[in-house]
Design a protein around this motif. Structure first.
Motif, PDB file in Angstrom:
ATOM      1  N   LEU A 155       0.844  -1.198   0.000  1.00  0.00           N
ATOM      2  CA  LEU A 155       0.000   0.000   0.000  1.00  0.00           C
ATOM      3  C   LEU A 155       0.879   1.246   0.000  1.00  0.00           C
ATOM      4  O   LEU A 155       1.785   1.375   0.812  1.00  0.00           O
ATOM      5  CB  LEU A 155      -0.865   0.037   1.254  1.00  0.00           C
ATOM      6  N   VAL A 156       0.586   2.154  -0.915  1.00  0.00           N
ATOM      7  CA  VAL A 156       1.275   3.446  -0.955  1.00  0.00           C
ATOM      8  C   VAL A 156       0.231   4.486  -0.556  1.00  0.00           C
ATOM      9  O   VAL A 156      -0.848   4.532  -1.162  1.00  0.00           O
ATOM     10  CB  VAL A 156       1.813   3.734  -2.386  1.00  0.00           C
ATOM     11  N   PRO A 157       0.504   5.317   0.466  1.00  0.00           N
ATOM     12  CA  PRO A 157      -0.537   6.212   0.967  1.00  0.00           C
ATOM     13  C   PRO A 157      -1.227   7.049  -0.120  1.00  0.00           C
ATOM     14  O   PRO A 157      -2.435   7.198  -0.129  1.00  0.00           O
ATOM     15  CB  PRO A 157       0.218   7.109   1.961  1.00  0.00           C
ATOM     16  N   GLY A 158      -0.458   7.575  -1.066  1.00  0.00           N
ATOM     17  CA  GLY A 158      -1.052   8.436  -2.094  1.00  0.00           C
ATOM     18  C   GLY A 158      -1.974   7.700  -3.052  1.00  0.00           C
ATOM     19  O   GLY A 158      -2.780   8.316  -3.739  1.00  0.00           O
ATOM     20  N   GLU A 159      -1.857   6.375  -3.121  1.00  0.00           N
ATOM     21  CA  GLU A 159      -2.647   5.615  -4.087  1.00  0.00           C
ATOM     22  C   GLU A 159      -3.611   4.657  -3.416  1.00  0.00           C
ATOM     23  O   GLU A 159      -4.290   3.887  -4.098  1.00  0.00           O
ATOM     24  CB  GLU A 159      -1.703   4.800  -4.991  1.00  0.00           C
ATOM     25  N   VAL A 160      -3.661   4.672  -2.098  1.00  0.00           N
ATOM     26  CA  VAL A 160      -4.396   3.620  -1.400  1.00  0.00           C
ATOM     27  C   VAL A 160      -5.900   3.663  -1.710  1.00  0.00           C
ATOM     28  O   VAL A 160      -6.526   2.619  -1.900  1.00  0.00           O
ATOM     29  CB  VAL A 160      -4.129   3.664   0.126  1.00  0.00           C
ATOM     30  N   GLU A 161      -6.460   4.860  -1.814  1.00  0.00           N
ATOM     31  CA  GLU A 161      -7.908   4.930  -2.031  1.00  0.00           C
ATOM     32  C   GLU A 161      -8.273   4.406  -3.416  1.00  0.00           C
ATOM     33  O   GLU A 161      -9.232   3.646  -3.572  1.00  0.00           O
ATOM     34  CB  GLU A 161      -8.410   6.367  -1.849  1.00  0.00           C
ATOM     35  N   PHE A 162      -7.470   4.791  -4.407  1.00  0.00           N
ATOM     36  CA  PHE A 162      -7.721   4.294  -5.763  1.00  0.00           C
ATOM     37  C   PHE A 162      -7.603   2.772  -5.804  1.00  0.00           C
ATOM     38  O   PHE A 162      -8.482   2.073  -6.334  1.00  0.00           O
ATOM     39  CB  PHE A 162      -6.722   4.923  -6.742  1.00  0.00           C
TER      40      PHE A 162
ATOM     41  N   PHE B 102      -7.826   0.632  -3.393  1.00  0.00           N
ATOM     42  CA  PHE B 102      -8.869  -0.012  -2.584  1.00  0.00           C
ATOM     43  C   PHE B 102     -10.200  -0.046  -3.343  1.00  0.00           C
ATOM     44  O   PHE B 102     -10.855  -1.087  -3.423  1.00  0.00           O
ATOM     45  CB  PHE B 102      -9.016   0.760  -1.264  1.00  0.00           C
ATOM     46  N   VAL B 103     -10.568   1.090  -3.918  1.00  0.00           N
ATOM     47  CA  VAL B 103     -11.853   1.160  -4.637  1.00  0.00           C
ATOM     48  C   VAL B 103     -11.839   0.231  -5.849  1.00  0.00           C
ATOM     49  O   VAL B 103     -12.820  -0.480  -6.114  1.00  0.00           O
ATOM     50  CB  VAL B 103     -12.151   2.620  -5.052  1.00  0.00           C
ATOM     51  N   ALA B 104     -10.713   0.228  -6.578  1.00  0.00           N
ATOM     52  CA  ALA B 104     -10.622  -0.646  -7.744  1.00  0.00           C
ATOM     53  C   ALA B 104     -10.764  -2.106  -7.322  1.00  0.00           C
ATOM     54  O   ALA B 104     -11.445  -2.906  -7.991  1.00  0.00           O
ATOM     55  CB  ALA B 104      -9.286  -0.417  -8.455  1.00  0.00           C
ATOM     56  N   ALA B 105     -10.138  -2.462  -6.184  1.00  0.00           N
ATOM     57  CA  ALA B 105     -10.204  -3.849  -5.716  1.00  0.00           C
ATOM     58  C   ALA B 105     -11.628  -4.213  -5.275  1.00  0.00           C
ATOM     59  O   ALA B 105     -12.136  -5.287  -5.618  1.00  0.00           O
ATOM     60  CB  ALA B 105      -9.217  -4.047  -4.568  1.00  0.00           C
ATOM     61  N   VAL B 106     -12.273  -3.319  -4.521  1.00  0.00           N
ATOM     62  CA  VAL B 106     -13.643  -3.608  -4.051  1.00  0.00           C
ATOM     63  C   VAL B 106     -14.599  -3.699  -5.245  1.00  0.00           C
ATOM     64  O   VAL B 106     -15.470  -4.574  -5.300  1.00  0.00           O
ATOM     65  CB  VAL B 106     -14.121  -2.532  -3.039  1.00  0.00           C
ATOM     66  N   ASP B 107     -14.394  -2.801  -6.208  1.00  0.00           N
ATOM     67  CA  ASP B 107     -15.242  -2.821  -7.401  1.00  0.00           C
ATOM     68  C   ASP B 107     -15.083  -4.151  -8.146  1.00  0.00           C
ATOM     69  O   ASP B 107     -16.060  -4.718  -8.630  1.00  0.00           O
ATOM     70  CB  ASP B 107     -14.857  -1.641  -8.304  1.00  0.00           C
ATOM     71  N   SER B 108     -13.846  -4.643  -8.202  1.00  0.00           N
ATOM     72  CA  SER B 108     -13.618  -5.940  -8.854  1.00  0.00           C
ATOM     73  C   SER B 108     -14.323  -7.056  -8.096  1.00  0.00           C
ATOM     74  O   SER B 108     -14.884  -7.975  -8.701  1.00  0.00           O
ATOM     75  CB  SER B 108     -12.122  -6.243  -8.915  1.00  0.00           C
TER      76      SER B 108
END
Lengths: 240, 597
Positions: B160-167, B169-175
């Protein structure tokens, strides 16, 4: 409360009659500017941000806050004027709060003189003012807690140097708790407690622009605790 | 019954009061730790969950189990503490926003063998981090990964990289919610990957020039390599988008498949290039794409000449050899030259209001071609997303590409003396119902019904395939930092796949907040940017610009250091002078009368 404000005003005015207060007012902005613009990598990084500037605040307050509070009580005890102070029609809590607010006012004025840094950065690039507002709010909250710690240690001794030393060591410990919390020797339950008590980690949260209610409550409660202990120390002297 | 002296009793009572007070404050701190509300003061609400994150969490029908693997003890890697704070905050926010449907659990893989095995079984391995302390240099193994479980499906974010974590996470949950990732097709002439052997790390063949792009897109999409000449047409039916990377000698059948996909409402990204660079000779080798007629019919005509933009990549050039009196030879001071065949595009060259251009900076194109638009098919509209600076010429034919000083100056002169200097489009987007190129031609596949303008589609053409190749993705200049090419590629694909919420999420906080470039300003002020300057004069001017830049920095730094104490000194002098004057004033008794000094 109004009597506490009278004490605060008197403290603040008295502070300005001493060159030490002026020295602190001059040193705080100068020192932060040296750390940020001269020694820090502001120009090398090229980012319109004061993150590194605020990162230095917790450590800067380690010597500065006790310096502002060391004379609050130690000087009264040394010169014996606390007897006179106790004869005034003031409750102990009003005395404690008044002297604390006086010191906080001085710190707020010192912070005001540092506004040149954000104004400079804003003139050079698109500065996000949210974290700056958060940083100054956090500085005041953290400063209040540090001053309360310093005031408490000032009430423990009649020697100003000892008061400064005790306050500075205590604040250094409060700023290193997060590091201690992550060490291998620390049991998990204790690490969790130390992490939550660290002054710097909570400040980092506010300084990035996120004002969490629990962080604000933490600083207010720590301020209250040390001021209350300060009051108990004075009560012990007032009614031995 | 023992009698306690009053003073001792009072001390004891005060001690008990102090301890009780500490207990009350400690209890309140525990309660306060559970108080969630917070105020995000940042301009872009960087530390609050984005609407798309809340929307994705709102689609959860079952419990989402999140395991955050990290080592609580960070001795030697304390620099990671702020990042941990951000990650922990984010997961707390997610848990709160999930409304009971999200459960976050933290696992420290360093605490037990079972925990480490669980992390490794999930695909989360330690990142070795070199550190040093009083005991000497050593390696700290850092875990910072996330495992998400939803129903019978699992997604893993190994680092996990803090600057990219939300993207991420959302991409993973969406998948997890979609049951499978959206598929992006990739057509290229690259060699296939060798078959995977268990326990053997896969070696990437040298010709796999778009492997970095595949890896980056793979964070969000399933990337499917396609052979349009061989694959059945239904292999395209479930694609979210189709990427045609460096088309070379495409057969009519392949063009037909691309055409039919677009005409049926598909979304196509063409990474066009008119040549390959021969690394032995450093010369361009023209290639036949097989796609040019089709592109022209769609409304895009790539220029054969390469663009030469004065705002080119700053290449460091070593200084000329200098012979010292003792006979030894040393290199003189080096300098940088702007290599115009690698145009750098900053904000002024981007379509500011287009979603695919949000948060971009430092785009670097490698041997790019301008794109001319029109005539467009009926019902199709076009817009330019990325363009070069107005000081752009073009170079056609055969020439040496190597970026050494004399050659760069020669190429610059040639570009200026040739075609007109103007801004050229490098990325264009067309949208509408595209007519089929084969509507009035003999289709290469007999018996297939031809779709034409059946559904509105999207076509994006980039006048440079190298920009998204392995080299283009990784390219970085010391003075500019990493290029924005990977982000442009991801933005374009997200936009094509209608994942605009994800584009928003990725670029959030990516808006560069930079201070003025004093070096560039100083160079412009002394006239060192004039391309016609002779090298010696340029060196003199660059030195002068550097002195000027240092002066400005010193002025700002020391101004900030000295002005506040000076103001404080003035106020102090005023304060003491006022008090001294007041002390000297004659004392006047109440009720009037003469006072004394």
């Amino acid at each position: 409360m109004s009597r506490a404000l009278v004490v605060a005003r008197r403290e603040l005015m008295a502070a300005f009659d001493s060159p030490a207060a002026w020295l602190v007012l001059a040193l705080v902005p100068a020192l932060t500017a040296v750390l940020f613009f001269v020694l820090g990598g502001f120009f090398a990084a090229g980012a319109a941000s004061l993150r590194d500037w605020f990162a230095a605040v917790p450590l800067l307050l380690v010597p500065v806050a006790p310096a502002l509070t060391m004379r609050l009580w130690a000087e009264e005890f040394r010169s014996g004027t606390e007897e006179l102070l106790f004869t005034y029609p003031l409750r102990t809590s009003e005395l404690v709060l008044g002297k604390f607010l006086g010191a906080l006012g001085l710190l707020a004025i010192a912070l005001f003189f540092t506004l040149g840094a954000p104004l400079t950065v804003a003139a050079l690039g698109p500065l996000d003012w949210g974290p700056v507002i958060g940083g100054y709010l956090g500085s005041l909250l953290l400063g209040a807690a540090c001053l309360a710690v310093g005031a408490f240690f000032s009430s423990c001794t009649r020697n100003q140097i000892v008061a400064w030393l005790l306050g500075a060591v205590a604040l250094l410990v409060f700023n290193l708790l997060a590091v201690a919390a992550t060490s291998a020797a620390m049991p998990e339950w204790l690490g969790g407690i130390l992490w939550r008590l660290d002054f710097g980690q909570r400040f980092a949260g506010i300084a990035r622009g996120v004002v969490a209610v629990d962080d604000v409550l933490f600083y207010l409660l720590m301020t209250f605790l040390f001021l209350a202990w300060n009051g108990l120390r004075l009560e012990a002297r007032r009614w031995p | 019954m023992a009698v306690i002296a009053p003073a001792r009793r009072q001390r004891r009572e005060r001690l008990i009061s102090g301890l009780l007070l500490a207990g009350v404050v400690a209890s309140l701190l525990v309660v306060a730790g559970h108080v969630r509300p917070r105020l995000d003061l940042t301009q872009d609400r960087l530390f609050s969950l984005a609407p798309v994150t809340r929307e994705v969490l709102g689609r959860l029908e079952d419990r989402l189990q999140v395991k955050f693997y990290f080592n609580r003890r960070l001795e030697g890697a304390e620099a990671l503490l702020p990042a941990r704070l951000v990650l922990r905050d984010f997961l707390d926010e997610v848990e709160a926003a999930g409304g009971g449907r999200v459960r976050v659990e933290t696992v420290d893989p360093t605490e037990s063998v079972a925990a480490r095995s669980a992390a490794e079984a999930a695909g989360i391995t330690a990142i070795p981090m070199p550190t040093s302390d009083a005991a000497g240099a050593r390696i700290v193994n850092v875990y910072q990964g996330l495992e998400l479980r939803y129903q019978d499906r699992t997604e893993v974010l190994p680092v996990l990289v803090p600057g990219e974590v939300e993207f991420a996470f959302v991409a993973a949950v969406d998948s997890l919610l979609r049951d499978r990732r959206p598929v992006v097709g990739l057509v290229s002439r690259e060699p296939p990957m060798p078959p995977a052997l268990p326990g053997v790390a896969e070696a990437v063949p040298p010709g796999r020039e778009f492997e970095s792009l595949r890896i980056r897109l793979g964070r969000r999409y399933a990337v499917r390599d396609l052979d349009l000449a061989e694959d059945a047409p239904d292999r395209l039916s479930d694609l979210a988008a189709l990427i045609v990377a460096r088309p070379e000698r495409l057969s009519p059948r392949e063009v037909f498949e691309i055409d039919q996909y677009l005409a049926g409402g598909g979304r196509v990204l063409v990474l066009w290039d008119g040549e390959r660079i021969d690394v032995e000779t450093n010369r361009p080798q023209p290639t036949e794409t097989g796609l040019d007629d089709w592109l022209a019919a769609m409304g895009v005509r790539p220029e054969k000449a390469m663009v030469w933009d004065q705002a080119g990549f700053p290449f460091p050039i070593p200084g000329a050899p200098v012979r010292l009196p003792d006979g030894t030879e040393v290199r003189g001071p080096g300098r940088t030259v702007n290599y115009g065949l690698w145009p750098i595009v900053q904000a002024s060259g981007l379509a500011a209001d287009h979603i695919a251009c949000q948060g971009l900076a430092n785009l670097c194109f490698l041997w790019a071609h301008g794109l001319a638009l029109g005539p467009l098919p009926a019902g199709v509209t076009a817009e330019v997303l990325v363009r070069t600076s107005p000081a752009t010429g073009a170079l056609a034919g055969d020439f040496d590409l190597e970026p050494y000083l004399e050659n760069v100056e020669r190429l610059a002169r040639r570009a200026r003396s040739g075609q007109e200097q103007r801004s050229r489009a490098l990325v264009v987007a067309l949208r509408g119902a595209f007519p089929s190129f084969f509507a009035d031609r003999e289709p290469p596949v007999a018996g297939r019904p031809i779709r034409s303008a059946a559904e509105p589609g999207l076509l994006v053409v980039v006048g440079d395939a190298d920009a998204f190749s392995n080299r283009g993705i990784e390219v970085a200049a010391p003075s500019l930092g990493p290029s924005g090419n990977p982000q442009l590629a991801a933005n374009l694909v997200d936009w094509l796949c209608q994942e605009e919420g994800l584009v928003d999420l990725r670029v959030r906080g990516g808006r560069p907040r930079r201070i003025r470039n004093f070096r560039q300003e100083a160079l412009a002020a002394v006239g060192a940017l004039d391309p016609d300057l002779d090298p010696d004069r340029r060196e003199e001017l660059v030195a002068e610009a550097e002195r000027r830049e240092r002066r400005i920095r010193r002025l700002i730094s020391w101004g900030n250091v000295l002005v506040p104490p000076f103001l404080v000194l003035l106020l102090a002098l005023g304060h003491f002078a006022f008090h001294r004057a007041r002390a000297r004033r004659p004392w006047r008794p109440a009720g009037g009368g003469e006072g004394t000094t």
